[in-house]
Design an enzyme around this catalytic site. Structure first.
Site, PDB file in Angstrom:
ATOM      1  N   CYS A 297       1.379 -34.701 -16.787  1.00  0.00           N
ATOM      2  CA  CYS A 297       2.172 -33.552 -16.347  1.00  0.00           C
ATOM      3  C   CYS A 297       1.665 -32.220 -16.889  1.00  0.00           C
ATOM      4  O   CYS A 297       1.748 -31.203 -16.197  1.00  0.00           O
ATOM      5  CB  CYS A 297       3.636 -33.755 -16.720  1.00  0.00           C
TER       6      CYS A 297
ATOM      7  N   ASP B   3       8.261 -31.605 -20.502  1.00  0.00           N
ATOM      8  CA  ASP B   3       8.819 -32.968 -20.555  1.00  0.00           C
ATOM      9  C   ASP B   3       8.974 -33.543 -21.964  1.00  0.00           C
ATOM     10  O   ASP B   3       8.660 -34.716 -22.210  1.00  0.00           O
ATOM     11  CB  ASP B   3       7.949 -33.920 -19.726  1.00  0.00           C
TER      12      ASP B   3
ATOM     13  N   LYS C 246      12.043 -31.141 -12.672  1.00  0.00           N
ATOM     14  CA  LYS C 246      10.924 -31.308 -11.740  1.00  0.00           C
ATOM     15  C   LYS C 246      10.848 -32.771 -11.304  1.00  0.00           C
ATOM     16  O   LYS C 246      11.051 -33.674 -12.117  1.00  0.00           O
ATOM     17  CB  LYS C 246       9.599 -30.835 -12.341  1.00  0.00           C
TER      18      LYS C 246
END
Length: 244
Positions: free
Chosen positions: A180, A38, A147
């Site tokens: 995450c 990310d 995701k």
């Protein structure tokens, strides 16, 4: 003692040992993936989601530079590089409605509800917020995966991609360490993957103690912790030892 690779007796591999906490770990780079979690404008750039939601992103630039270094070293060593982008479709169907806990806990969704002028701008696929930062550009041969939740294993083909390539070791970088990154590493642990996080190539969402707590959890319960310089040294040609 270094933790041996489960593939250490396969023959012909090029093994390296990475100094880490709580102990060193040995692996074959070509059976290892570097996971970049990310690294989007949302999480690493002023004006992105985390910044607008009140989180401090002022110290993410060194993390970006360290990830660049780790990616270059991993690519040279023949490691698979997997990039994740967190977010949803433009209508936020993938984010879930009131029946989903994500609807209630996602700070991006809450920020948009509190600031309606931001609706459609945070973590929406195709938006500036969703894009990877300019400094980090996937190359041919890399894999880019969207995701919809914190874990990179949830509702993605990550597990099948790794298993089909015989990959059992995962080296993690990215943002946020305590959300995450840790979620994906934990899920990998449950699926029998060996997870290592490079602490100076990650950044927390929240105060500094969140970073320390996440790293403590990882090295104590779920994996190993190292840093970019040590990782690059381990991948240098002088560090490899061919298995007989």
């Amino acid at each position: 003692m270094p933790r041996p690779s489960p593939c250490a007796d396969s023959g012909g591999g090029m093994m390296t040992t990475l100094t880490a906490r709580p102990e060193a770990i040995t692996f074959d780079p070509q059976q290892t993936a570097l996971i970049v979690v990310d690294m989007q404008n949302a999480y690493a750039t002023p004006g992105g989601y985390l910044d607008l939601a009140g989180f401090d992103v002022s110290t993410t630039r060194p993390v970006i530079a360290n990830i660049q270094t780790a990616v270059t070293a991993a690519r040279t060593a023949g490691m698979l590089i997997i990039w994740f982008q967190n977010g949803w479709d433009e209508q936020y169907v993938e984010a879930g409605g009131p029946g989903s806990p994500n609807f209630h806990k996602s700070n991006a969704l809450k920020t948009m509800r509190n600031q309606p002028q931001l609706q459609g701008k945070l973590l929406a696929k195709g938006s500036w917020d969703y894009q990877l930062v300019d400094e980090l550009v996937p190359q041919p041969g890399d894999i880019v995966l969207p995701k919809p939740r914190y874990s990179g294993f949830f509702n993605t083909p990550l597990d099948s991609i790794l298993r089909s390539r015989g990959i059992r070791h995962l080296v993690f970088t990215g943002i946020a360490t305590n959300v995450c990154v840790e979620s994906t590493l934990r899920d990998g642990f449950f699926l029998e993957y060996f997870g290592v996080v490079l602490e100076d190539a990650t950044h927390q969402a929240g105060p500094e103690f969140a970073q320390k707590a996440a790293l403590f959890n990882i090295e104590t319960f779920f994996g190993w912790v190292s840093d970019v310089e040590t990782f690059c040294d381990a991948l240098s040609s002088t560090s490899f030892a061919r298995i007989a």
